[in-house]
Design a protein around this motif. Sequence first.
Motif, PDB file in Angstrom:
ATOM      1  N   CYS A 126       0.816  -1.217   0.000  1.00 51.24           N
ATOM      2  CA  CYS A 126       0.000   0.000   0.000  1.00 51.24           C
ATOM      3  C   CYS A 126       0.854   1.275   0.000  1.00 51.24           C
ATOM      4  O   CYS A 126       1.775   1.407   0.804  1.00 51.24           O
ATOM      5  CB  CYS A 126      -0.892  -0.032   1.230  1.00 51.24           C
ATOM      6  N   ARG A 127       0.541   2.189  -0.910  1.00 49.97           N
ATOM      7  CA  ARG A 127       1.238   3.471  -0.977  1.00 49.97           C
ATOM      8  C   ARG A 127       0.245   4.579  -1.305  1.00 49.97           C
ATOM      9  O   ARG A 127      -0.697   4.325  -2.049  1.00 49.97           O
ATOM     10  CB  ARG A 127       2.261   3.450  -2.142  1.00 49.97           C
ATOM     11  N   PRO A 128       0.435   5.807  -0.788  1.00 49.72           N
ATOM     12  CA  PRO A 128      -0.440   6.907  -1.185  1.00 49.72           C
ATOM     13  C   PRO A 128      -0.217   7.227  -2.675  1.00 49.72           C
ATOM     14  O   PRO A 128       0.851   6.884  -3.188  1.00 49.72           O
ATOM     15  CB  PRO A 128       0.008   8.071  -0.298  1.00 49.72           C
ATOM     16  N   PRO A 129      -1.156   7.872  -3.378  1.00 53.65           N
ATOM     17  CA  PRO A 129      -2.376   8.461  -2.827  1.00 53.65           C
ATOM     18  C   PRO A 129      -3.495   7.431  -2.664  1.00 53.65           C
ATOM     19  O   PRO A 129      -3.540   6.454  -3.405  1.00 53.65           O
ATOM     20  CB  PRO A 129      -2.759   9.495  -3.893  1.00 53.65           C
ATOM     21  N   PHE A 130      -4.401   7.707  -1.695  1.00 49.76           N
ATOM     22  CA  PHE A 130      -5.593   6.885  -1.513  1.00 49.76           C
ATOM     23  C   PHE A 130      -6.608   7.630  -0.659  1.00 49.76           C
ATOM     24  O   PHE A 130      -6.308   8.703  -0.112  1.00 49.76           O
ATOM     25  CB  PHE A 130      -5.239   5.542  -0.863  1.00 49.76           C
ATOM     26  N   LEU A 131      -7.787   7.044  -0.554  1.00 47.59           N
ATOM     27  CA  LEU A 131      -8.828   7.585   0.324  1.00 47.59           C
ATOM     28  C   LEU A 131      -8.781   6.749   1.604  1.00 47.59           C
ATOM     29  O   LEU A 131      -9.002   5.542   1.547  1.00 47.59           O
ATOM     30  CB  LEU A 131     -10.190   7.488  -0.383  1.00 47.59           C
ATOM     31  N   ALA A 132      -8.453   7.382   2.726  1.00 48.66           N
ATOM     32  CA  ALA A 132      -8.379   6.664   3.998  1.00 48.66           C
ATOM     33  C   ALA A 132      -9.745   6.681   4.687  1.00 48.66           C
ATOM     34  O   ALA A 132     -10.370   7.738   4.801  1.00 48.66           O
ATOM     35  CB  ALA A 132      -7.332   7.313   4.894  1.00 48.66           C
ATOM     36  N   VAL A 133     -10.168   5.499   5.113  1.00 52.82           N
ATOM     37  CA  VAL A 133     -11.429   5.363   5.841  1.00 52.82           C
ATOM     38  C   VAL A 133     -11.037   4.979   7.272  1.00 52.82           C
ATOM     39  O   VAL A 133     -10.675   3.838   7.538  1.00 52.82           O
ATOM     40  CB  VAL A 133     -12.311   4.262   5.209  1.00 52.82           C
ATOM     41  N   VAL A 134     -11.046   5.971   8.175  1.00 54.20           N
ATOM     42  CA  VAL A 134     -10.586   5.729   9.548  1.00 54.20           C
ATOM     43  C   VAL A 134     -11.807   5.570  10.458  1.00 54.20           C
ATOM     44  O   VAL A 134     -12.584   6.513  10.635  1.00 54.20           O
ATOM     45  CB  VAL A 134      -9.708   6.896  10.058  1.00 54.20           C
ATOM     46  N   VAL A 135     -11.978   4.376  10.992  1.00 55.79           N
ATOM     47  CA  VAL A 135     -13.160   4.091  11.820  1.00 55.79           C
ATOM     48  C   VAL A 135     -12.681   3.485  13.144  1.00 55.79           C
ATOM     49  O   VAL A 135     -12.289   2.328  13.205  1.00 55.79           O
ATOM     50  CB  VAL A 135     -14.144   3.138  11.094  1.00 55.79           C
ATOM     51  N   SER A 136     -12.731   4.298  14.196  1.00 53.87           N
ATOM     52  CA  SER A 136     -12.214   3.814  15.483  1.00 53.87           C
ATOM     53  C   SER A 136     -13.203   4.158  16.585  1.00 53.87           C
ATOM     54  O   SER A 136     -14.318   4.610  16.320  1.00 53.87           O
ATOM     55  CB  SER A 136     -10.854   4.445  15.759  1.00 53.87           C
ATOM     56  N   GLY A 137     -12.755   3.954  17.848  1.00 53.91           N
ATOM     57  CA  GLY A 137     -13.612   4.282  18.975  1.00 53.91           C
ATOM     58  C   GLY A 137     -13.794   5.792  19.128  1.00 53.91           C
ATOM     59  O   GLY A 137     -14.785   6.245  19.695  1.00 53.91           O
ATOM     60  N   GLY A 138     -12.840   6.558  18.639  1.00 54.20           N
ATOM     61  CA  GLY A 138     -12.903   8.010  18.819  1.00 54.20           C
ATOM     62  C   GLY A 138     -13.112   8.792  17.533  1.00 54.20           C
ATOM     63  O   GLY A 138     -13.384   9.993  17.577  1.00 54.20           O
ATOM     64  N   HIS A 139     -12.973   8.142  16.375  1.00 53.81           N
ATOM     65  CA  HIS A 139     -12.993   8.884  15.105  1.00 53.81           C
ATOM     66  C   HIS A 139     -13.696   8.113  13.997  1.00 53.81           C
ATOM     67  O   HIS A 139     -13.625   6.880  13.957  1.00 53.81           O
ATOM     68  CB  HIS A 139     -11.561   9.189  14.641  1.00 53.81           C
ATOM     69  N   THR A 140     -14.343   8.858  13.117  1.00 56.00           N
ATOM     70  CA  THR A 140     -14.858   8.290  11.865  1.00 56.00           C
ATOM     71  C   THR A 140     -14.572   9.344  10.811  1.00 56.00           C
ATOM     72  O   THR A 140     -15.200  10.400  10.798  1.00 56.00           O
ATOM     73  CB  THR A 140     -16.384   8.054  11.945  1.00 56.00           C
TER      74      THR A 140
END
Length: 333
Positions: A126-140
Amino acid sequence: MKILAIETSCDETSCAVVEDGRVVLSNVTATQIDEHSLYGGVVPEIASRRHCENIVGVCEAALVEADCRISRDIDAVAVTYAPGLIGALLVGVNFAKGLAAAHDKPLIPVHHIKAHIASNYLSGECRPPFLAVVVSGGHTSLIHARDYTDFSVIGATLDDAAGEAFDKAARAMGFPYPGGVYIDRESVNGDAHAYKLPFPKTANSFDFSFSGLKTAVINLIHNTKQTGGSVNAPDLAASFQYTVCEMITSKAIAAARHAGADTLCLSGGVAANGGLRAALLRECDANGFTLHAPPLCYCGDNAAMVGSQAYYEYTSTILTADMSLNAYATLGL
Ligand code: KG4
Ligand code: ZN
């Protein structure tokens, strides 16, 4: 370049040694989940105290496992300095400062969300560029990662984070904290279309809102009990998970198109969710996008992802912190 990385932003004390941002030589984590689950959620003071007790042992174990001595083998010390529980972050930041000062090593501050995104570099190509989908306990968050250190936020949650919604819905269903994984397991035996739950609309179509969904689950359970009925737990878990996953997936695909990205990278604790991984993979395949998702061991909080992002921060900007480095409970990307 070998980086000793430290993560204490919430309830995991984690230390890792990572080589050139990609090769994990060790990743040791002491989790506090059992203790916090007694209280139904993370108790900040307990988290800080456990980090304080555990950090030296966890760090020593990470060095032994990587067969490294700080003075001889480690090129820099990295630490998560924001965002997170302030008392928890301060333990890691001060410990990292002490190590860096004592051994005269550069100190690299790392943003927790950027570290989650970097968990995708620890396996595969995996290398940028990309669309990051960050889904955690504190962030979406839906984030356009143009490069390793160049980000712009396209969408974020307006209220609860995805993991928080999972945990609150799970609590209403009677599961222990953190409940995301119990909903995931229970869903396997349920009908995702048994209960129709709301699909909240947001002014910016890339933003999220989960609090109405959580309230709908609580009300459904309450009203069913009031009328003497009982909720079918697997069906409700599956219906809730389906709604959350469809919401994240549809917005992520639209955001990737908007950003002109042909690759999506999932990360954060909720990235371990089987339904979410399957839904994103299905839609990426259908739309001609490539999907990367970290192995389950790097979805939740861990120091290996901090060591990865630190390498790219250091090699792209050479920006290091001095001994006045502080921790921040909230901080934009
Ligand atoms: O990234 P993380 O370890 O901590 C934060 O930075 O917030 O995420 C923890 C969250 C918790 O809310 C937990 O319930 C959720 O990740 N989680 C899951 C699963 N495994 C962990 N949610 C849904 N399905 C799972 N399998
Ligand atoms: Zn996290």
